[in-house]
Design a protein around this motif. Structure first.
Motif, PDB file in Angstrom:
ATOM      1  N   LYS A 254     -27.187 -24.460  -7.260  1.00 13.96           N
ATOM      2  CA  LYS A 254     -27.168 -23.535  -6.117  1.00 13.96           C
ATOM      3  C   LYS A 254     -25.832 -22.819  -5.957  1.00 13.96           C
ATOM      4  O   LYS A 254     -25.797 -21.692  -5.465  1.00 13.96           O
ATOM      5  CB  LYS A 254     -27.510 -24.292  -4.840  1.00 13.96           C
ATOM      6  N   ASP A 255     -24.739 -23.425  -6.375  1.00 15.34           N
ATOM      7  CA  ASP A 255     -23.431 -22.770  -6.245  1.00 15.34           C
ATOM      8  C   ASP A 255     -23.117 -21.874  -7.424  1.00 15.34           C
ATOM      9  O   ASP A 255     -22.162 -21.087  -7.347  1.00 15.34           O
ATOM     10  CB  ASP A 255     -22.332 -23.829  -6.117  1.00 15.34           C
TER      11      ASP A 255
ATOM     12  N   GLU B 240     -32.541 -26.174  -7.790  1.00 14.69           N
ATOM     13  CA  GLU B 240     -31.759 -25.479  -6.775  1.00 14.69           C
ATOM     14  C   GLU B 240     -30.605 -26.341  -6.295  1.00 14.69           C
ATOM     15  O   GLU B 240     -29.502 -25.819  -6.033  1.00 14.69           O
ATOM     16  CB  GLU B 240     -32.681 -25.105  -5.606  1.00 14.69           C
TER      17      GLU B 240
ATOM     18  N   VAL C   5     -25.783 -20.283  -9.662  1.00 18.37           N
ATOM     19  CA  VAL C   5     -26.842 -19.352 -10.061  1.00 18.37           C
ATOM     20  C   VAL C   5     -27.509 -18.835  -8.802  1.00 18.37           C
ATOM     21  O   VAL C   5     -27.715 -19.600  -7.830  1.00 18.37           O
ATOM     22  CB  VAL C   5     -27.870 -20.057 -10.970  1.00 18.37           C
ATOM     23  N   SER C   6     -27.850 -17.591  -8.842  1.00 21.11           N
ATOM     24  CA  SER C   6     -28.524 -16.973  -7.693  1.00 21.11           C
ATOM     25  C   SER C   6     -29.970 -17.428  -7.629  1.00 21.11           C
ATOM     26  O   SER C   6     -30.525 -18.021  -8.560  1.00 21.11           O
ATOM     27  CB  SER C   6     -28.454 -15.457  -7.806  1.00 21.11           C
ATOM     28  N   GLN C   7     -30.595 -17.092  -6.469  1.00 20.15           N
ATOM     29  CA  GLN C   7     -31.987 -17.479  -6.266  1.00 20.15           C
ATOM     30  C   GLN C   7     -32.915 -16.775  -7.254  1.00 20.15           C
ATOM     31  O   GLN C   7     -33.934 -17.322  -7.688  1.00 20.15           O
ATOM     32  CB  GLN C   7     -32.402 -17.146  -4.828  1.00 20.15           C
ATOM     33  N   VAL C   8     -32.594 -15.571  -7.614  1.00 19.36           N
ATOM     34  CA  VAL C   8     -33.448 -14.832  -8.574  1.00 19.36           C
ATOM     35  C   VAL C   8     -33.410 -15.481  -9.949  1.00 19.36           C
ATOM     36  O   VAL C   8     -34.425 -15.655 -10.617  1.00 19.36           O
ATOM     37  CB  VAL C   8     -33.009 -13.361  -8.654  1.00 19.36           C
ATOM     38  N   ASP C   9     -32.194 -15.851 -10.355  1.00 14.06           N
ATOM     39  CA  ASP C   9     -32.081 -16.498 -11.677  1.00 14.06           C
ATOM     40  C   ASP C   9     -32.742 -17.867 -11.681  1.00 14.06           C
ATOM     41  O   ASP C   9     -33.323 -18.293 -12.697  1.00 14.06           O
ATOM     42  CB  ASP C   9     -30.614 -16.629 -12.079  1.00 14.06           C
TER      43      ASP C   9
END
Length: 548
Positions: free
Chosen positions: A6-7, A2, A9-13
């Motif tokens: 974090k900048d 993360e 890729v989304s949290q789901v990916d």
């Protein structure tokens, strides 16, 4: 991950990436290793019975105990000898009563195989394969024990031969002996024509012919793979004076005894009848047999051999299934006066001591006699001799045809000489003086011009008649702790070694250096037929330069 993505890729990916395996270090197959855990197993048994005792022992008690044990051993030995004498007496009676009937295996006289009792005992105990396994282990142990000698037998080459082309040497290898051969004399040696490592040795008691009272002889089969003990031991009630292997049947050999018997052995049946024996009413010789020789027969015919004995008879033996059929060919009668003979006939004289059959025509034979002469006879007309060779001035001990040239033969005698003859010529081609009584002579199986001779004093002479006749290539004395006479010599037809036998059971194997077994360069690269022609041409040149 993360913090890194974090900048981007989304949290789901990121959650999907975390759930996936590492693509750079991943294996779908799992390897597992068995892990054995140590376990302790306790077993309880009843303690063995024990007794606690104490006693004071002095020298007197120890001596008495050893004396009692020694007397017990003597009693057992005397009992065993008594049983053997009784069995021998029963065998003699059964053979006299049986005539030509084949005796049962348990009443065979006078043959006894040393290993038969051990084999029967192992069979009774249910260990049928124990004998073969023990023999394999024994050979493995011998191979390790005699490893240095085995290496010399295979690879030894005398480096000094390169600097002295007309000299050679003999390397002592194994010494063959038997437990009961120390008091016996090696009377004859013979190599097997089928098995390259097998040879036979005949033993007789010391003395004239080995036929003294109480004399016991034996016949041993040895192998180069097992020098510590013989493969077969055949015992006889008197001395074994001569022997010969059959040229085609490797397990069949004949022997002559000091009591005049001719025996045919079958080595593959040690526990049964070892062979056929000539009986008194079936042509048995009256005096010791001096030589036996096989002749080849056509397929389907009975085996045939000849024997010469001191009773003045040369006898032909036909080997049937259960009996030996004899035919007297020559009867020497030295006590009768000589009658006038035609010019093309020569009267026989003396007593035959040896016989040799020509390789290409076995109807032609040479007979050496105790007067020193050599007679050429034919099996079709044996009443008279065709040619009398004035060979020696003392008894002839051996006569041999050359294995390559069928018209050349060699003879040796007690008169210190070895003579090479050309058939139909009454004067010898070559005369070799050894300076002592000659006990044996032999042609080399690899070179047509090499002769090996043995003197009674234990010296081995190796001559190459094509290279040099005036001086031998090698003169070597046998190294012995005690002075003992040498009696016989026999070169191997398969290996560059020769056997020498003598008194006190001495039997030694010697290896020839390269100069003593050298063949021409053309012979090395030629086939068997061409090599034989090359050796034949050497003898022709030798005859041309020495023929008078």
């Amino acid at each position: 991950m993360e913090e890194v993505y974090k900048d981007m890729v989304s949290q789901v990916d990121l959650a999907k990436l975390d759930s996936q395996p590492n693509p750079f270090n991943f294996s779908e197959r799992v390897s597992q290793t068995n892990r054995f855990s140590h376990r302790n197993l306790a077993v309880q048994t009843e303690a063995p019975p024990s007794t606690t005792f104490a006693h004071t022992v002095g020298p007197a008690e120890i001596t008495e105990a050893y004396s009692a044990n020694y007397e017990l051993l003597l009693d057992r030995e005397m009992e065993r000898e008594r049983e053997e004498r009784e069995e021998e007496r029963e065998r003699d009676l059964s053979r006299e009563r049986g005539g030509r009937r084949t005796p049962s295996p348990g009443a065979l006289d006078p043959l006894e195989v040393a290993s038969s009792s051990g084999r029967r005992h192992s069979e009774r105990a249910g260990l049928a394969g124990l004998g073969q396994a023990a023999k394999v282990v024994e050979r493995m142990v011998n191979q390790n024990t005699y490893d240095d000698i085995c290496q010399d037998f295979r690879y030894w080459e005398d480096g000094s031969d390169e600097f002295r082309p007309l000299e050679g040497s003999l390397l002592p290898l194994w010494k063959f002996h038997h437990d009961r051969s120390r008091l016996l004399v090696v009377t004859d040696l013979c190599w097997s024509p089928i098995y390259p490592d097998l040879f036979a040795a005949a033993y007789a008691p010391s003395g004239e012919g080995g036929a003294g009272p109480g004399g016991v002889g034996m016949l041993c089969l040895y192998s180069l793979k097992n020098p510590s003990t013989p493969e077969r031991v055949f015992r006889a009630p008197c001395g074994v004076t001569c022997l010969a292997f059959h040229p085609k049947h490797g397990s069949v050999f004949a022997a002559g005894w000091a009591d005049g018997s001719v025996v045919v052995y079958e080595a593959r049946r040690p526990g049964e009848s070892a062979g056929l024996t000539s009986c008194t009413g079936e042509g048995k010789h009256l005096l010791p047999v001096t030589q036996v020789r096989w002749v080849l027969t056509e397929p389907g015919e009975d085996l045939c051999l000849y024997s010469v004995a001191q009773d003045g008879r040369l006898t032909q033996w036909q080997v049937h299934s259960s009996v030996l059929i004899h035919t007297d060919l020559i009867q020497f009668r030295p006590d009768l006066p000589r009658a006038p003979q035609p010019q093309d006939r020569v009267a026989l004289e003396g007593i035959g001591t040896c016989v040799a059959f020509r390789p290409d025509n076995e109807k032609v034979m040479l007979v050496g006699v105790d007067t020193g002469a050599v007679f050429q006879c034919t099996t079709s007309d044996t009443a008279h001799s065709l040619i009398r060779y004035p060979a020696h001035t003392a008894p002839v001990r051996q006569v041999l045809w050359n294995p390559y040239h069928n018209h050349v033969f060699v003879s040796c005698s007690v008169d210190w000489t070895v003579k090479v003859w050309l058939q139909y010529n009454l004067s010898p081609l070559i005369v070799l003086d050894l300076g002592g009584a000659v006990s044996g002579v032999a042609w080399s199986p690899f070179n047509s011009s090499v002769v090996v001779a043995l003197s009674d004093e234990g010296r081995v002479y190796v001559y190459d008649l094509f290279m040099r006749r005036a001086k031998p290539l090698c003169v070597q004395s046998l190294v012995q702790r005690r002075r003992a006479a040498a009696t016989c010599v026999s070169p191997s037809p398969s290996h560059p070694v020769l056997l020498v036998g003598g008194e006190r059971g001495n039997l030694i194997c010697l290896k020839l250096s390269p100069n003593l077994r050298r063949v021409s360069k053309d012979t090395k690269s030629a086939d068997e037929r061409t090599a034989r022609e090359i050796e034949l041409s050497k003898m022709e040149r030798l005859i041309a330069t020495n023929k008078g």
